[in-house]
Write a protein that holds these residues in place. Structure first.
Motif, short mmCIF file in Angstrom:
data_model
loop_
_atom_site.label_atom_id
_atom_site.label_comp_id
_atom_site.label_asym_id
_atom_site.label_seq_id
_atom_site.Cartn_x
_atom_site.Cartn_y
_atom_site.Cartn_z
N ASP A 207 0.94 -1.34 -0.05
CA ASP A 207 0.04 0.15 0.03
C ASP A 207 0.83 1.13 0.05
O ASP A 207 0.50 2.31 0.68
N GLY A 208 1.88 1.28 -0.75
CA GLY A 208 2.93 2.45 -0.83
C GLY A 208 3.81 2.76 0.23
O GLY A 208 4.49 3.59 0.29
N ARG A 209 3.78 1.76 1.33
CA ARG A 209 4.62 2.08 2.70
C ARG A 209 5.91 1.57 2.66
O ARG A 209 6.76 2.28 3.07
N GLY A 210 6.11 0.53 1.88
CA GLY A 210 7.46 -0.15 1.87
C GLY A 210 7.48 -1.38 2.81
O GLY A 210 6.40 -1.46 3.80
N VAL A 211 8.38 -2.16 3.04
CA VAL A 211 8.80 -3.06 4.13
C VAL A 211 9.41 -2.66 5.13
O VAL A 211 10.06 -1.76 5.29
N SER A 212 9.46 -3.45 6.24
CA SER A 212 9.82 -3.36 7.60
C SER A 212 11.47 -3.65 7.59
O SER A 212 12.24 -3.04 8.29
N ASP A 221 24.00 -2.34 -6.51
CA ASP A 221 22.84 -1.32 -6.68
C ASP A 221 21.77 -1.77 -5.87
O ASP A 221 20.83 -1.01 -5.44
N ARG A 222 21.59 -2.94 -5.78
CA ARG A 222 20.71 -3.69 -5.02
C ARG A 222 20.40 -2.62 -3.45
O ARG A 222 19.31 -2.64 -3.03
N PHE A 223 21.51 -2.83 -2.78
CA PHE A 223 21.45 -2.29 -1.49
C PHE A 223 20.88 -0.74 -1.64
O PHE A 223 20.09 -0.55 -0.66
N THR A 224 21.46 0.21 -2.35
CA THR A 224 21.01 1.60 -2.53
C THR A 224 19.18 1.63 -2.77
O THR A 224 18.81 2.32 -2.10
N ASP A 225 18.99 0.74 -3.60
CA ASP A 225 17.57 0.54 -3.80
C ASP A 225 16.80 0.07 -2.95
O ASP A 225 15.52 0.36 -2.61
N SER A 226 17.43 -0.78 -1.92
CA SER A 226 16.53 -1.47 -0.87
C SER A 226 16.32 -0.27 0.11
O SER A 226 15.39 -0.52 0.87
N LEU A 227 17.13 0.77 0.22
CA LEU A 227 16.73 1.88 1.17
C LEU A 227 15.60 2.52 0.71
O LEU A 227 14.50 2.89 1.59
N ARG A 228 15.14 2.47 -0.77
CA ARG A 228 14.03 3.15 -1.02
C ARG A 228 12.69 2.19 -0.82
O ARG A 228 11.71 2.89 -0.76
N ALA A 229 12.99 0.91 -0.63
CA ALA A 229 11.91 -0.03 -0.40
C ALA A 229 11.38 -0.33 0.96
O ALA A 229 10.49 -0.92 1.27
N LEU A 230 12.18 0.75 1.87
CA LEU A 230 11.75 0.60 3.45
C LEU A 230 10.85 1.56 3.94
O LEU A 230 10.61 2.56 3.39
#
Length: 327
Positions: A207-212, A221-230
């Motif tokens: 719902d647009g919030r991201g994961v815990s 690059d996965r790590f950098t984008d992971s911050l956006r997914a939180l």
């Protein structure tokens, strides 16, 4: 005894089967406590590949016997140990595991339920310890949602199952349809493909919030984008750098959304807090006995194919755990 020996450092497949002497004394990390395992199967992981290249922080000089974890039966144990000769176990060796007998670390040894084969047991200790410890370090709570990179690999499938056992929801991140099937088979409720737009895929599922929590054994690059997914207050568990690139982070990203980046390095942590190893082994044993974790083995090779077992991981072809059958 027969063993798979790496004679010179290089890119897998390398090494050969040789006749060598049985192990003497105790494991180098065991403080003189001899735990000798009659090995039936050996688990192969990314640290074994790093060690074969001379890039592993806990590596040993050549020639050495490869194989960081084993499953088999206890032949010898300290008299005051919780382990007894004849116990079916999965154990961490760090090296020396691709052999008919190996020295193991008592604190990283789990008794296997009768329902679990030795091949499955060889996939238990290292990957599930890594998964358990990563989720312990980020303080995963029941009801939270965790995204897992490399979710079709050995650590990935283990993390899916441990997260489920702890009551979390799982989003598996994979790159192919075959890997998606593997992740779903391991128990992932949701799967997002990483070819493009995977952060948006995570946001759509939350719902647009991201994961815990994000568990990242890939880096780059996965790590950098992971911050956006939180979500706000989210945590990234840094498990490794399979992509080959060590990322950096601008700490203002952490400040603005109250994010945390947590390193996952079991050995130094246990050195300071040895009671955590006991807790981990006890919980993993309970999860295995109850069927909440069931190792997913993707490749089973013979001892003579030990070099190819390393090569499968080096080429990122593994689906689940790579196991070498010793007996």
């Amino acid at each position: 005894m027969r063993a798979f020996v790496v004679t010179e450092l290089g890119t897998p497949p390398i090494g050969e089967v040789r006749e060598i002497d049985e192990p003497r004394g105790s494991h180098e990390w065991a403080d003189g406590r001899r735990l000798l395992i009659d090995v039936h199967a050996t688990g192969v992981s990314f640290p074994d590949v790093l060690q074969s290249r001379g890039e592993y922080q806990h590596g040993v000089p050549v020639p050495y016997v490869s194989g960081g974890e084993v499953a088999g039966t206890v032949l010898e144990a300290p008299v005051d140990s919780r382990l007894r000769p004849g116990d079916r176990v999965a154990a961490l060796t760090l090296w020396g595991g691709m052999a008919e007998r190996a020295l193991a670390l008592e604190q990283y040894t789990v008794k296997l339920p009768d329902s679990m084969s030795f091949v499955e047991g060889a996939a238990l200790q290292l990957n599930y310890s890594t998964a358990w410890f990563a989720l312990y370090r980020v303080g995963l709570r029941a009801g939270e949602t965790v995204a897992i990179h490399g979710a079709a690999g050995g650590v990935g499938t283990a993390t899916i199952q441990v997260a489920r056992a702890l009551g979390a929801k799982v989003i598996a991140l994979v790159s192919t349809a075959e890997k998606e099937n593997t992740a779903r088979g391991a128990g992932a409720e949701y799967v997002v493909r990483t070819e493009s737009g995977w952060v948006e895929g995570i946001k759509d599922l939350t719902d647009g919030r991201g994961v815990s929590v994000v568990v990242d054994p890939v880096g780059g690059d996965r790590f950098t984008d992971s911050l956006r997914a939180l979500d706000v207050g989210g945590r990234v568990a840094v498990v490794g750098f399979a992509a080959g690139t060590i990322p950096t982070v601008k700490v203002n990203r952490l400040l603005l959304r109250d994010l945390s980046v947590v390193g996952v390095a079991l050995a130094p942590y246990i050195e300071r807090r040895p009671e955590i190893a006991e807790l981990m082994s006890r919980e993993l044993g309970q999860f295995a006995a109850s069927g909440r974790i069931a190792p997913h083995v993707g490749n089973v090779l013979s001892l003579t194919d030990g070099g190819e077992a390393l090569g499968v991981i080096d080429r990122r072809e593994a689906l689940g755990k790579v196991v070498v059958r010793v007996r």
